[in-house]
Enzyme design. Sequence first.
Site, PDB file in Angstrom:
ATOM      1  N   LYS A  36     -15.323  -3.986   9.818  1.00  0.00           N
ATOM      2  CA  LYS A  36     -16.942  -4.174   9.619  1.00  0.00           C
ATOM      3  C   LYS A  36     -17.325  -4.771  11.114  1.00  0.00           C
ATOM      4  O   LYS A  36     -17.471  -4.818  11.891  1.00  0.00           O
ATOM      5  CB  LYS A  36     -17.584  -4.056   8.711  1.00  0.00           C
ATOM      6  CG  LYS A  36     -19.422  -3.396   8.958  1.00  0.00           C
ATOM      7  CD  LYS A  36     -19.935  -3.935   6.969  1.00  0.00           C
ATOM      8  CE  LYS A  36     -18.963  -2.411   6.309  1.00  0.00           C
ATOM      9  NZ  LYS A  36     -19.936  -3.024   4.889  1.00  0.00           N
ATOM     10  N   ARG A 105     -23.068  -8.140   4.472  1.00  0.00           N
ATOM     11  CA  ARG A 105     -21.789  -7.442   3.417  1.00  0.00           C
ATOM     12  C   ARG A 105     -20.357  -8.126   3.912  1.00  0.00           C
ATOM     13  O   ARG A 105     -20.020  -8.454   4.900  1.00  0.00           O
ATOM     14  CB  ARG A 105     -22.109  -6.547   4.283  1.00  0.00           C
ATOM     15  CG  ARG A 105     -23.327  -5.456   4.759  1.00  0.00           C
ATOM     16  CD  ARG A 105     -23.298  -4.456   6.217  1.00  0.00           C
ATOM     17  NE  ARG A 105     -24.575  -3.724   6.072  1.00  0.00           N
ATOM     18  CZ  ARG A 105     -24.720  -2.433   6.136  1.00  0.00           C
ATOM     19  NH1 ARG A 105     -24.128  -1.718   5.670  1.00  0.00           N
ATOM     20  NH2 ARG A 105     -26.904  -2.410   5.750  1.00  0.00           N
ATOM     21  N   ARG A 350     -17.306   3.178  13.246  1.00  0.00           N
ATOM     22  CA  ARG A 350     -15.509   3.023  13.127  1.00  0.00           C
ATOM     23  C   ARG A 350     -15.328   4.690  13.316  1.00  0.00           C
ATOM     24  O   ARG A 350     -15.960   5.057  13.320  1.00  0.00           O
ATOM     25  CB  ARG A 350     -15.626   2.509  11.471  1.00  0.00           C
ATOM     26  CG  ARG A 350     -15.997   3.641  10.309  1.00  0.00           C
ATOM     27  CD  ARG A 350     -15.579   3.811   8.777  1.00  0.00           C
ATOM     28  NE  ARG A 350     -15.859   4.204   8.642  1.00  0.00           N
ATOM     29  CZ  ARG A 350     -16.634   5.188   7.369  1.00  0.00           C
ATOM     30  NH1 ARG A 350     -16.022   3.783   6.485  1.00  0.00           N
ATOM     31  NH2 ARG A 350     -16.732   5.925   6.791  1.00  0.00           N
ATOM     32  N   HIS A 466      -1.787  10.804 -16.240  1.00  0.00           N
ATOM     33  CA  HIS A 466      -0.738  11.325 -16.124  1.00  0.00           C
ATOM     34  C   HIS A 466      -1.441  12.557 -15.502  1.00  0.00           C
ATOM     35  O   HIS A 466       0.170  13.089 -15.128  1.00  0.00           O
ATOM     36  CB  HIS A 466      -0.813  11.180 -17.702  1.00  0.00           C
ATOM     37  CG  HIS A 466       0.246  12.524 -18.346  1.00  0.00           C
ATOM     38  ND1 HIS A 466       0.550  13.848 -18.469  1.00  0.00           N
ATOM     39  CD2 HIS A 466       2.063  12.583 -18.324  1.00  0.00           C
ATOM     40  CE1 HIS A 466       1.862  14.286 -18.603  1.00  0.00           C
ATOM     41  NE2 HIS A 466       2.339  13.415 -18.975  1.00  0.00           N
ATOM     42  N   SER A 792      26.002  12.891   1.967  1.00  0.00           N
ATOM     43  CA  SER A 792      24.518  13.581   2.150  1.00  0.00           C
ATOM     44  C   SER A 792      24.364  12.166   1.309  1.00  0.00           C
ATOM     45  O   SER A 792      24.341  12.661   0.555  1.00  0.00           O
ATOM     46  CB  SER A 792      24.774  14.783   2.070  1.00  0.00           C
ATOM     47  OG  SER A 792      23.210  15.254   1.744  1.00  0.00           O
ATOM     48  N   CYS A 860      19.472  14.777   1.385  1.00  0.00           N
ATOM     49  CA  CYS A 860      19.160  15.733   1.062  1.00  0.00           C
ATOM     50  C   CYS A 860      18.134  15.947  -0.793  1.00  0.00           C
ATOM     51  O   CYS A 860      17.558  16.977  -1.288  1.00  0.00           O
ATOM     52  CB  CYS A 860      20.668  16.991   0.714  1.00  0.00           C
ATOM     53  SG  CYS A 860      21.444  16.362  -0.271  1.00  0.00           S
ATOM     54  N   TYR A 880      19.841  13.361  10.147  1.00  0.00           N
ATOM     55  CA  TYR A 880      19.548  14.622   9.781  1.00  0.00           C
ATOM     56  C   TYR A 880      18.484  14.330   8.388  1.00  0.00           C
ATOM     57  O   TYR A 880      19.487  13.618   7.421  1.00  0.00           O
ATOM     58  CB  TYR A 880      20.018  15.596  10.037  1.00  0.00           C
ATOM     59  CG  TYR A 880      20.995  16.557   8.620  1.00  0.00           C
ATOM     60  CD1 TYR A 880      19.910  16.579   7.523  1.00  0.00           C
ATOM     61  CD2 TYR A 880      22.036  16.219   9.060  1.00  0.00           C
ATOM     62  CE1 TYR A 880      21.613  16.583   6.466  1.00  0.00           C
ATOM     63  CE2 TYR A 880      22.855  15.959   8.026  1.00  0.00           C
ATOM     64  CZ  TYR A 880      22.440  16.380   6.449  1.00  0.00           C
ATOM     65  OH  TYR A 880      23.446  16.632   4.893  1.00  0.00           O
TER      66      TYR A 880
END
Lengths: 906, 906
Positions: A36, A105, A350, A466, A792, A860, A880
């Site tokens: 701010k 503030r 902002r 949950h 992988s 993966c 990848y």
Amino acid sequence: MPLSDQAGLRNDPQMTKYVYDFSEGGMDQKDLLGGKGANLAEMFNLGLPVPPGFTISTDACRAYLAEGSEPAGLADEVTAHLTALEEARGKRLGDPEDPLLVSVRSGAKFSMPGMMDSILNIGLTDASVEGLARAADGDERFAYDSYRRLLQMFGTTVLGIGGELFAEALDALKADRGSDDDLDLTAADLQGLVGTYKTLISEHGGRDFPQDPRDQLDMAVLAVFDSWNTERAVLYRRQERIPEDLGTAVNICSMVFGNGGDDSGTGVAFTRDPATGAQGVYGDYLVNAQGEDVVAGIRNTIPLAELEQVDRAVHGELLAIMERLEHHYTDLCDIEFTVEHGKLWMLQTRVGKRTPEAAFRIAHSFAEEGLIDLDEAVDRVSGAQLAQLMFPRFDAHAERQLIGRGMNASPGAAVGKAVFDSPTAAEWAARGERVILVRRTTNPEDLAGMVAAAGILTSRGGKTSHAAVIARGMGRPCVCGAEEIDVDTGRFTAADGTVVEQGDVISIDGTTGEIFAGAVDVVDSPVVRHFEGDAAVEDDDLVRAVIALMEHADGVRRLGVRANADTPEDAARARRFGAEGIGLCRTEHMFLGDRRELVEHLILADGPEQQQDALDALLPMQRDDFTGILEAMDGLPVTIRLLDPPLHEFLPDYTEVAVRLAHEQEHGEDTPRTHRLLAAVKRLHEENPMMGLRGVRLGIVIPGLVTMQARAILEAAAGLVAAGKDPRPEIMIPLVAAPQELELVKAQVVAVAAEVEQETGVPLTYSVGTMIELPRAVMVADQIARSAEFFSFGTNDLTQMTWGFSRDDVESSFFSTYLEHGIFPVSPFESLDVEGVGRLVELAVQKGRAERPDLHLGVCGEHGGDPRSIHFFDAVGLDYVSCSPYRVPVARLEAGRSASAGSASA
Amino acid sequence: MPLSDQAGLRNDPQMTKYVYDFSEGGMDQKDLLGGKGANLAEMFNLGLPVPPGFTISTDACRAYLAEGSEPAGLADEVTAHLTALEEARGKRLGDPEDPLLVSVRSGAKFSMPGMMDSILNIGLTDASVEGLARAADGDERFAYDSYRRLLQMFGTTVLGIGGELFAEALDALKADRGSDDDLDLTAADLQGLVGTYKTLISEHGGRDFPQDPRDQLDMAVLAVFDSWNTERAVLYRRQERIPEDLGTAVNICSMVFGNGGDDSGTGVAFTRDPATGAQGVYGDYLVNAQGEDVVAGIRNTIPLAELEQVDRAVHGELLAIMERLEHHYTDLCDIEFTVEHGKLWMLQTRVGKRTPEAAFRIAHSFAEEGLIDLDEAVDRVSGAQLAQLMFPRFDAHAERQLIGRGMNASPGAAVGKAVFDSPTAAEWAARGERVILVRRTTNPEDLAGMVAAAGILTSRGGKTSHAAVIARGMGRPCVCGAEEIDVDTGRFTAADGTVVEQGDVISIDGTTGEIFAGAVDVVDSPVVRHFEGDAAVEDDDLVRAVIALMEHADGVRRLGVRANADTPEDAARARRFGAEGIGLCRTEHMFLGDRRELVEHLILADGPEQQQDALDALLPMQRDDFTGILEAMDGLPVTIRLLDPPLHEFLPDYTEVAVRLAHEQEHGEDTPRTHRLLAAVKRLHEENPMMGLRGVRLGIVIPGLVTMQARAILEAAAGLVAAGKDPRPEIMIPLVAAPQELELVKAQVVAVAAEVEQETGVPLTYSVGTMIELPRAVMVADQIARSAEFFSFGTNDLTQMTWGFSRDDVESSFFSTYLEHGIFPVSPFESLDVEGVGRLVELAVQKGRAERPDLHLGVCGEHGGDPRSIHFFDAVGLDYVSCSPYRVPVARLEAGRSASAGSASA
């Protein structure tokens, strides 16, 4: 001359400077001045009309928190800056005649719930309230209303008195006056309320309300400092991994009032529509009002455009400022402003929050206008936003009846019959109904119902509850903590009185948190329609933005993107979505359905011969499976994982068979088959199947399984080559922990390949590699790389083993508690745990590449589609990522963001 | 002049020298010459009577295996050495008149089953056999017997013909002659057999038997090389982690014959009794015989002492040589020798194998004699041997009827009723009977029976079989692969015809592999009696040796030794056995027995209040538990682990309750309690409890649990301090994965401690630390060390998580296959997997100590008592190991061995 120069406090070079005039700061100083303060300083230095003021730096806060007392020199600096401010405004703080009032503030680097927000009207005392009234043309009501607001804010936030005490006193007064509107209270009423409030403070605050304005200011500043350590702020920081030692700045700003008459007012505005990203300013204005009134919604605001009718000059000045700010920040800005007797004051600006759609359209539009380059544009959107844009959504034109809101805990739109307990949800879903599970809260016993439901709605609990954690894990839309609705047994009542009974259809929007009565039409996302090749959406502004940014991301990214797909259909979709191959083709579903009987034969086989018969029968089916997938990905790599899960997964549940046998025995109807089945299930039963006989271990204990699968893959490839195609199978061995395991199984694959080549006369191109999903494999990755042509990373299992928890069991039982305590900021199954699991990935990369520099590396696990994780995988040098087909565009975008210059801020 | 100098082959300095005369080698050259060759050379150079010969080096073998053909120059070197040998002996190889005969023997650095052993009598041909007869004073029977032995050995080992073909031909001949003794065959019979064998070779060996003696020699040498790669040898090396590229040497030695008359003979001897370690030579001699006859046992040998009557001179020379060898090797030696017409020849020596008792007594005796120092003496015994000495054993004086032998798969003595199936074993054991489970082989379905049995006996499978692996894991005595017994349904038949029916008592000795009919008395080990403080055994030679070596080990070791003990009784025993504290006191057994009901209340509690009631009731009981243990270990540290296992372990089994309810429902007798119990068990049921809600997770989800346990510990400590004692509790938090978990729980403990100090007025000394048992904890060990005052490595769980297998499930299902394939040389639960799990331990040590240099480090997994693992823990700098009380002496000894100079050879 800047105020600070007048203050003349920089004599001692050893002394830390704690206070900065707005003229001394700028937008890049968020560390020192908070968000701010930095933006106020930036506007001030742009010459925009900001009420004068100054900022106490985060250094002061840190020193205070470290020492437990106000740092030396701070009081003098504040005095100097305050004096300068008084001189500039021509008023003294709390002067009984014509008081200067200030707001205090907080303003940390990151906005943070739980911290003290603001105290307005500092400087009002029993004496100066009269001066304020006089200065406001005798408006005593205004003056006393301002004073009672100060008392209320000061009492609660500085002195820690329960807010309900003030609220009750106000309610009692209104009741006494027979009104429920503050505006009906007279100046005398409010003056009386001031007395009540002061008594409240004396009785509950441990002291009288300070009548020295400077005391008010100093106490408010320290209260802001202290609020850094409220429980909620600490928890929030822990959850968001914001460092504990940043501290907050404090902004002290001279008050301006928008409630001084019809030539005054207050408003909020955005430089573009933050909902859609459409060009043109967007905002609300409230005549004769203060900022908090806009938020409280006590009167109707007018659209910003209508301000032109109210005050053409102010309107013009505001538009010019907003255009300047947008160009200056080169981004959507939101602002707060006040008009005080025809004079415009900028209170805050902002870079504004926006919806995913707006993010794409704005970034694209700024890039088209040449204000930012495409790297920057791509950095301003995110995979998470793109993912939200891809969910089915409620048709914007469909009728709907909003009956409540909660937290948008897991995105997507869901429509179904409301059910109020888990067994019913499971039962109705089993007979084909779509249901929404509605609960006050969920707990582990609700798991079956949550799995069965199309969506989940709770009235309690936040984004780490949950319900929220599990729903996100399962990809189910979820609205949680909808406190406006009252959930009872078998029904809930919305705030507007609508009662939803069990079986009534409702619709919930997990992306927005909205709850609707009845069924709202769901439509496919235009973004998905685009990826699916629907040309009709190509003129859509959002689709145009997505296309442009995706093209750029694809152009700059280093990281390849593959898909996890087990069927030709999924493979084809993944290809349409831009996948450059398949990173994980699981073979276990190929053992289900009408093949279950053969697999049961395989498992219950009496000796190797019967086993081989079952394998022989499976071979041609597997070959067809692989032919379809390799064909769909013709010319691109397809990584096929050999059978991974424990065998008992292909048999009925142990308890189920045991109970069935008990029943049969009671009636003397027990058959040899049931006994035999129970024995087999019991033999294969494992206490911890996740850590049992599975993966490569199966391949070593039942070598025929590897041979059969390898043969099916390689015969499929040979057939395609013979048909002129270009199949590129990569055979992946799961759950390897030791190099010897891979060597043994690889030898079998290589032998089969030689046989198939000889039998078919077709030369085959294939590779053999392994998943890295056990910590042991990481520690010996160099040795494994001697036989593995690729790794992988199976980050799901790697996360399970590294943390020692099984996803199925623990997400439901303690993850919400862990998230609440900030033990992790997000489930490590959602986003890679970089500190723990990530370090193991890095170690395996280093060891593997040291042994085999051209080792091909991918991931993966589900983390392959997670934006945060993708940046990590890019940084450690994987080749990848592989993810579900729908996540492929997300991964492409994030890989592009990671590669572009903006990756540092990801 | 050494033979090699005559050979004059060292002209080309580039050419590798492949052949070494015995004069050129020595005992330190086992890498080059193999064990046998190096020791032959050593004896030769000591001037001992070794029949001349030479050794083809392992370099030659490696070159042959690498190139696939005989390396260049080898043939010439062999020729030169052979010529020198011929000149020295004055005979030519295979000379028809008076042939020089040689033996060809393999000799790798490590003795290795599966490799070709030896071919004797090379040089015999159709022509030279007659010359041999003439040279042996016309003994044609001797000559043809030697020839047929050559044909048999050559045919089977060089040409790969099945040995049964030769055996059948011999048996047929004996049957034809109506005898079953080779000695009844005449020279003519044997000449005929030679003809039969030659035909066999031509028909099955792909070629005629070579009549050129040099061809015989060359083929035999290459056959030895090739035998390096027999399947069995490869498997053995893989299992023992012997490098594949060592290769074997080949020893070529001129034959001497002990079967030339009564002035000849052959024998084996030890310089001390290898069974007991008693001083004095020990051996057997067979007049007029060859070495293989001793092994075959065709006639009774005479004790070595009686050789004095047969040939005083040879006897005296032999004793002198043995004394010299023992002094030279400074260790027990075993030897093979032959007397040829009154001339003593040494055929082999090596440091002899011995029993654990002998190992201790010999090492102690050598040290007492000043031949070796105590470091060396300690290095010559092992913890594994000490452990064997501590098992109860069959009373040496008890009567016994040996009925068979198998492999000593898991040590200890067991007596019980033979049962032949697993359900019966479990049933009988449940009613209090001691049983021995007898099976052909075991498989995972036998697990319950194995758990129930006092011992396990199988007729099939080796030391890596399912039975062996599981028995060792459980610490059950096991004899496996006892092929002499014939296991049928409900009975087995021993080789001597004894039939053991179900229920008959048998005794098995897992330390020796012996099987006895009936009950053999079992006695406690004198070593254990010593540790238990029984002064009566202190004059026992073995006990004296153990005391001396243990004292030295204790004096030199750096590593502390603690015990895992959960009761005051175990703690007191551990202290008697030398434990320096408790490294792991588990608290879960304190939740069983008569407290199970309270724990059930805790778990089934309706809300926090009922939960707290149960906890309050448990508190005083827990306090008593801890008071007892802290008192037993007064003045020494006691590490107490807070509750670790998942809660459902305290409830009945899910399937069991489900079946019970099914039964009850059938009879309309289902009670609310059963329904409620089933619901609770179901709620707490986890797919993978090992990876579920347990350890510190319990403490975070049920904070009252931590508070109760911490209070019980600290109140116990306060009470003892008040009573003038010196309790030293260390509170250990299990299953920590993230620093935040520890911080949360530690804060609770610290708060309780402050309360207890205030309530009791007693200042408390305690520490808080954590187990490192998850890979995640390793990766963030530095962060964890900020709150942890100690780490204790829980290597059982760490092994499970690192490898991703659960011990309960996988040892039974695939470990034997893995051991057979050499994927690991020993179960990683028995001995720490240094390459994988060990690297994680090392990493955590580094990270932890970097953050907190005085971090106290220990290990409390079962590896803490494993000899091999202890050396590793010492090397990485742990402060102590902790193990079961009975393992404490083993750990002390191994810690001493690790510290002494000999640790390098551990």
